[in-house]
Design a protein around this motif. Structure first.
Motif, PDB file in Angstrom:
ATOM      1  N   SER A 173      20.375  75.247  40.757  1.00  0.00           N
ATOM      2  CA  SER A 173      20.827  73.848  42.347  1.00  0.00           C
ATOM      3  C   SER A 173      20.153  74.649  43.335  1.00  0.00           C
ATOM      4  N   LYS A 174      20.359  73.542  43.998  1.00  0.00           N
ATOM      5  CA  LYS A 174      20.277  74.344  45.408  1.00  0.00           C
ATOM      6  C   LYS A 174      20.359  73.792  46.442  1.00  0.00           C
ATOM      7  N   PRO A 175      21.497  74.429  47.687  1.00  0.00           N
ATOM      8  CA  PRO A 175      22.042  74.265  48.713  1.00  0.00           C
ATOM      9  C   PRO A 175      21.844  72.870  49.249  1.00  0.00           C
ATOM     10  N   PHE A 176      21.101  71.739  50.124  1.00  0.00           N
ATOM     11  CA  PHE A 176      20.470  71.313  51.195  1.00  0.00           C
ATOM     12  C   PHE A 176      20.968  71.489  52.083  1.00  0.00           C
ATOM     13  N   SER A 177      20.028  71.806  53.348  1.00  0.00           N
ATOM     14  CA  SER A 177      19.879  71.935  54.933  1.00  0.00           C
ATOM     15  C   SER A 177      18.754  70.767  55.535  1.00  0.00           C
ATOM     16  N   LEU A 178      20.103  70.266  55.780  1.00  0.00           N
ATOM     17  CA  LEU A 178      19.032  68.836  57.031  1.00  0.00           C
ATOM     18  C   LEU A 178      17.889  69.871  57.838  1.00  0.00           C
ATOM     19  N   TYR A 179      18.879  70.695  58.758  1.00  0.00           N
ATOM     20  CA  TYR A 179      18.349  71.237  59.580  1.00  0.00           C
ATOM     21  C   TYR A 179      16.736  71.480  59.219  1.00  0.00           C
ATOM     22  N   SER A 235      26.809  47.774  38.890  1.00  0.00           N
ATOM     23  CA  SER A 235      27.571  46.760  39.008  1.00  0.00           C
ATOM     24  C   SER A 235      26.610  45.840  39.882  1.00  0.00           C
ATOM     25  N   GLY A 236      25.666  45.319  38.514  1.00  0.00           N
ATOM     26  CA  GLY A 236      25.080  44.865  38.697  1.00  0.00           C
ATOM     27  C   GLY A 236      23.245  44.940  38.978  1.00  0.00           C
ATOM     28  N   THR A 237      23.612  45.744  39.628  1.00  0.00           N
ATOM     29  CA  THR A 237      21.588  46.158  40.226  1.00  0.00           C
ATOM     30  C   THR A 237      21.665  47.523  39.971  1.00  0.00           C
ATOM     31  N   THR A 238      20.411  48.521  39.849  1.00  0.00           N
ATOM     32  CA  THR A 238      19.806  49.157  39.162  1.00  0.00           C
ATOM     33  C   THR A 238      19.914  50.099  40.797  1.00  0.00           C
ATOM     34  N   VAL A 239      20.315  51.360  40.767  1.00  0.00           N
ATOM     35  CA  VAL A 239      20.278  52.554  41.859  1.00  0.00           C
ATOM     36  C   VAL A 239      19.529  53.235  41.822  1.00  0.00           C
ATOM     37  N   SER A 240      18.735  53.749  42.809  1.00  0.00           N
ATOM     38  CA  SER A 240      18.049  55.175  42.871  1.00  0.00           C
ATOM     39  C   SER A 240      18.035  55.517  43.861  1.00  0.00           C
ATOM     40  N   ARG A 241      18.632  55.191  45.115  1.00  0.00           N
ATOM     41  CA  ARG A 241      19.189  55.485  46.281  1.00  0.00           C
ATOM     42  C   ARG A 241      20.315  55.918  46.449  1.00  0.00           C
ATOM     43  N   ALA A 242      20.875  56.445  47.747  1.00  0.00           N
ATOM     44  CA  ALA A 242      22.139  56.401  48.185  1.00  0.00           C
ATOM     45  C   ALA A 242      22.073  57.090  49.562  1.00  0.00           C
ATOM     46  N   THR A 243      23.378  57.209  50.390  1.00  0.00           N
ATOM     47  CA  THR A 243      23.104  57.386  51.532  1.00  0.00           C
ATOM     48  C   THR A 243      24.003  58.446  51.518  1.00  0.00           C
ATOM     49  N   LEU A 244      24.102  59.308  51.932  1.00  0.00           N
ATOM     50  CA  LEU A 244      24.451  60.899  52.019  1.00  0.00           C
ATOM     51  C   LEU A 244      25.313  61.074  53.903  1.00  0.00           C
ATOM     52  N   HIS A 245      25.124  59.608  54.766  1.00  0.00           N
ATOM     53  CA  HIS A 245      25.456  59.704  55.789  1.00  0.00           C
ATOM     54  C   HIS A 245      24.903  61.377  56.781  1.00  0.00           C
ATOM     55  N   ASN A 246      25.531  62.332  56.251  1.00  0.00           N
ATOM     56  CA  ASN A 246      25.367  63.106  56.939  1.00  0.00           C
ATOM     57  C   ASN A 246      25.765  64.387  56.523  1.00  0.00           C
ATOM     58  N   GLN A 247      25.295  66.376  56.978  1.00  0.00           N
ATOM     59  CA  GLN A 247      25.225  67.434  56.963  1.00  0.00           C
ATOM     60  C   GLN A 247      26.588  67.461  56.245  1.00  0.00           C
ATOM     61  N   ASP A 248      27.483  67.103  57.054  1.00  0.00           N
ATOM     62  CA  ASP A 248      29.154  67.596  56.722  1.00  0.00           C
ATOM     63  C   ASP A 248      29.487  66.859  55.455  1.00  0.00           C
ATOM     64  N   GLU A 249      28.782  66.039  55.203  1.00  0.00           N
ATOM     65  CA  GLU A 249      29.180  64.587  54.205  1.00  0.00           C
ATOM     66  C   GLU A 249      29.042  65.714  52.638  1.00  0.00           C
ATOM     67  N   ILE A 250      27.622  65.900  52.765  1.00  0.00           N
ATOM     68  CA  ILE A 250      26.890  66.945  52.008  1.00  0.00           C
ATOM     69  C   ILE A 250      27.528  68.017  51.937  1.00  0.00           C
ATOM     70  N   ASP A 251      27.945  69.196  52.810  1.00  0.00           N
ATOM     71  CA  ASP A 251      28.597  70.130  52.292  1.00  0.00           C
ATOM     72  C   ASP A 251      30.151  70.100  51.739  1.00  0.00           C
ATOM     73  N   ARG A 252      30.760  68.499  52.240  1.00  0.00           N
ATOM     74  CA  ARG A 252      32.025  69.132  52.076  1.00  0.00           C
ATOM     75  C   ARG A 252      31.882  68.398  50.112  1.00  0.00           C
ATOM     76  N   LYS A 253      31.325  67.444  50.073  1.00  0.00           N
ATOM     77  CA  LYS A 253      31.501  67.631  48.390  1.00  0.00           C
ATOM     78  C   LYS A 253      30.155  68.266  47.994  1.00  0.00           C
ATOM     79  N   ASP A 254      29.934  68.913  48.344  1.00  0.00           N
ATOM     80  CA  ASP A 254      28.876  70.496  47.945  1.00  0.00           C
ATOM     81  C   ASP A 254      28.047  69.880  46.698  1.00  0.00           C
ATOM     82  N   ILE A 255      26.707  69.126  47.359  1.00  0.00           N
ATOM     83  CA  ILE A 255      26.414  68.232  46.604  1.00  0.00           C
ATOM     84  C   ILE A 255      25.064  69.217  46.997  1.00  0.00           C
ATOM     85  N   ARG A 256      24.202  69.479  45.814  1.00  0.00           N
ATOM     86  CA  ARG A 256      23.544  70.395  45.428  1.00  0.00           C
ATOM     87  C   ARG A 256      21.750  70.271  45.286  1.00  0.00           C
ATOM     88  N   LEU A 257      20.837  70.268  45.263  1.00  0.00           N
ATOM     89  CA  LEU A 257      19.565  69.425  44.564  1.00  0.00           C
ATOM     90  C   LEU A 257      19.256  70.113  43.412  1.00  0.00           C
TER      91      LEU A 257
END
Length: 738
Positions: A420-426, A370-392
């Motif tokens: 791939s590894k799950p991510f825990s903010l804590y 969408s017109g720019t180079t993206v290298s970072r994106a917010t994941l908002h919080n741990q619940d968002e990471i768990d809900r989408k099952d986002i892993r390193l």
């Protein structure tokens, strides 16, 4: 001969101030070419407000002062549209898989095949192909209709069901780009329709603030705009930077235009904001070229757009083409697919926001979207990471939410690596704030982890702003610009360092030009007058009562009411820091919903005599107790002692039930205040509380009285349904005199 030194008559001065302010609003909001500074504008507005206050009969509904937001509304009234407010037919760009399937039978098909079919359909309806069209961006906002009568804004309504919508006039008046009065010559009845939206930069800033506060982020600018317009408090709406672009009309008397392109010119003549991107193709090839150009240009627009609005230009043909029950046949909205790209999530880092909230951020393999180079994106919080099952190490799909903020849409699980590894903010931060290594906690009911260290440097600016706010210690002159420079220059790191400031060194502080008025291009020195104002206010703050000091510390769950209740129970701050009352209260189950009599039975025996108000429950007690046992809390006590400070209570009365308000008819009674009264509602709240009563924000079976002024609305109806006594102002004064 007129006296050269006489003041103009109030009505003439009000008219002149109104004219000047409207002129400067036009320059600022419509043309982006301001002639005066913010300070000069504020001075004109301040003078007009004062004159209208002194001469209320001269205040008009279209005065520039009406934009700041009035008292909270009881609810939105329903209003019928003068003519139906139809939606526009959506024509979707084909998805890659849809295009591939179509090309199997129609090799020449393109992503815009649905638009070609629409174009052919209306040509067949007309019986010829010689038709000029218009094309403009489809703004992703909230549709609104504004009705002007005799040149003055009468009311504004949402689309609703197309026949009836919510009357949001008070909220619309807070949008500075919408004129309250049209120039002379406008039709006597002029219904103009447009799209309210939140500009990209404002949306990004709002979501950043919500992330920092631990609140859920808005999905896109439209979501943020809709949520804002639904607010019943116009002052909250005024605090959010909404804008509006008009694009069509409803009922108009003696319309001065006969085509869509002429209507666009009319909008500009009337000072109504219109689109800056407008083209007039006549053939399908020209239309496709325009759409391609818009798809490229839209990434630089200051607002979110998700497509193109296409209309037949000649209004006479609109009547010939007609409409279905849902949408006109002479227009459509061509919707672009959101651009998505696949990339690698390399790692996750954690940022500490200005309110202490820890936010996880996806570190991506750079990708152009969408017109720019993206290298970072917010994941908002741990619940968002768990809900989408986002892993390193995951391969993810990203897009810009609302074409603005990079977001991880989903994980491509088929490409998930075995390691791939799950991510825990804590676990990532080892249970400590990355900024100060202090403790973090996740409050009940919130998804965010937050640093609770009072001395955390990442939170210094926000804490200083709160500490200096009007409801806290009211330190004049200590706003955002000053707070940021004090922290940036390492002059202060905590709020209590402010008491070490000296006027001479403070005067030399250089403020960023971006924080100053129009016309500043280089840093500006704070100066002796502002420095003296700040240090004088700090000196006054030393004498502020205990309740203000407690509130100023910004302890979670400790608002003004809880702070005042704590001050009632304790003589000074040192007593609060080692309070057995708060310790006992913290050990109880939450009794917020219990009555006073029931609460006494539930109470610890040592607490029964205090009749503690529900504003100070076990949760609040747990937070303030934990604060003073933390390293940050201990540091507060140490620094206060070093400055010779020990704030004292101005409302100390731990056993008030046995001493105070024994003969008051208001003592122990719960009031709700609504409607327009002779004084602002906070004044009546002070009177009630001074007599031992309590003020609540909502009607319930526990309410004793509703103090109702004019336009009491739904609260009066609810009170009558529940059998709650309704008092007008005269009856309230009689009760007060008993």
């Amino acid at each position: 001969m007129d006296d050269l030194f006489s003041q103009p008559a109030p009505d003439k001065r009000i008219a002149e101030l109104t004219r000047q302010l409207e002129h400067h609003n036009q320059l600022y909001y419509q043309e982006a070419e301001p002639e005066i500074s913010d300070a000069e504008y504020d001075a004109l507005m301040g003078e007009l407000k004062q004159l209208e206050k002194e001469h209320p009969s001269l205040a008009k509904p279209d005065s520039p002062t009406q934009r700041v937001g009035g008292a909270p509304l009881e609810g939105f009234e329903q209003r019928q549209h003068l003519v139906p407010m139809l939606s526009i037919e959506d024509i979707h760009e084909l998805k890659p898989e849809e295009l591939e399937e179509l090309q199997a039978t129609k090799p020449a098909a393109t992503r815009a095949e649905n638009l070609r079919e629409w174009f052919k359909r209306f040509q067949r309806s007309l019986g010829h192909s010689d038709v000029r069209l218009t094309i403009e961006p489809k703004i992703d906002g909230v549709a609104v209709s504004c009705v002007y009568r005799d040149g003055v804004l009468d009311y504004a309504v949402t689309r609703g069901d197309g026949a009836t919508g919510d009357d949001i006039t008070q909220n619309i008046k807070t949008i500075q780009s919408i004129p309250l009065r049209l120039p002379a010559g406008a039709p006597a009845l002029f219904e103009v329709r447009g799209e309210v939206f939140m500009p990209n930069a404002a949306f990004a800033k709002l979501n950043q603030q919500r992330d920092e506060n631990g609140e859920p982020a808005f999905v896109n600018p439209r979501n943020a705009t809709a949520g804002t317009l639904k607010q019943l408090d116009p002052k909250l709406v005024a605090s959010r930077p909404l804008d509006c672009i008009f694009h069509s009309y409803g009922l108009v008397e003696d319309a001065p235009y006969s085509s869509v392109s002429e209507f666009q010119k009319t909008l500009k003549e009337y000072g109504l904001k219109s689109t800056h991107w407008f083209h007039q193709p006549s053939t399908m090839d020209e239309l496709l070229e325009c759409i391609q150009k818009l798809d490229q240009d839209r990434h630089d627009f200051p607002y979110a757009t998700d497509g193109a609005v296409i209309k037949v230009d000649d209004l006479a043909l609109h009547a010939q083409l007609g409409a279905t029950s849902k949408h006109p046949k002479w227009a459509c909205a061509y919707k672009f697919l959101p651009e998505q790209k696949e990339t690698l999530l390399k790692s996750v880092t954690v940022q500490v926001g200005r309110t202490g909230v820890l936010t996880p951020v996806a570190e991506l393999e750079p990708v152009f979207v969408s017109g720019t180079t993206v290298s970072r994106a917010t994941l908002h919080n741990q619940d968002e990471i768990d809900r989408k099952d986002i892993r390193l190490g995951d391969t993810v799909i990203i897009e810009k939410a609302g074409e603005i903020i990079p977001a991880v849409v989903k994980v491509i699980t088929a490409k998930r690596a075995a390691d791939s590894k799950p991510f825990s903010l804590y676990d990532y931060v080892d249970g400590q704030c990355p900024s100060c290594h202090g403790p973090i906690e996740q409050e009940e009911g919130f998804v965010a982890w937050r640093c609770v260290n009072f001395a955390c440097p990442a939170q210094a600016v926000t804490r200083i702003k709160h500490f200096a706010s009007r409801k806290a210690l009211d330190i004049d002159g200590l706003g955002t610009a000053v707070a940021e420079k004090l922290v940036e220059n390492q002059i202060v790191s905590t709020t209590l360092d402010l008491f070490d400031l000296e006027a001479d060194s403070l005067a030399d502080l250089l403020l960023d030009p971006a924080k100053l008025e129009f016309g500043d291009s280089k840093p500006r020195r704070l100066g002796e007058k502002k420095a003296a104002l700040i240090t004088s206010s700090l000196n006054d703050a030393r004498k502020a009562p205990l309740s203000r000091w407690i509130y100023a510390m910004g302890i979670p769950h400790i608002g003004e009411s809880a702070a005042r209740e704590i001050a009632r129970l304790h003589k000074d701050l040192r007593e609060v820091a080692s309070s057995p009352i708060l310790q006992d209260l913290a050990e109880l189950p939450d009794f917020e919903e219990l009555s006073v009599s029931k609460r006494k039975k539930e109470n610890h025996p040592r607490l029964a005599k205090y009749q503690i108000e529900s504003e100070l429950g076990p949760v609040s007690a747990q937070h303030i107790t934990a604060f003073f046992h933390s390293e940050g809390g201990k540091l507060v006590i140490e620094k206060l002692q070093a400055h010779g400070l020990n704030p004292t209570s101005d409302n100390y009365d731990p056993e008030k039930s046995a001493l105070e308000h024994a003969d008051s008819a208001i003592a122990g009674k719960t009031f709700v205040i609504t409607g327009t009264l002779s004084k602002p509602r906070p004044e009546f709240k002070k009177i009630i509380e001074a007599e031992g009563g309590k003020v609540s924000g909502s009607i319930s079976g526990k309410t004793d009285y509703l103090l109702a002024g004019e336009k009491a609305g739904s609260k009066r109806t609810k009170a009558e349904d529940l059998g709650v006594a309704v008092l007008d102002e005269a009856a309230f004064n009689e009760l007060l005199a008993k």
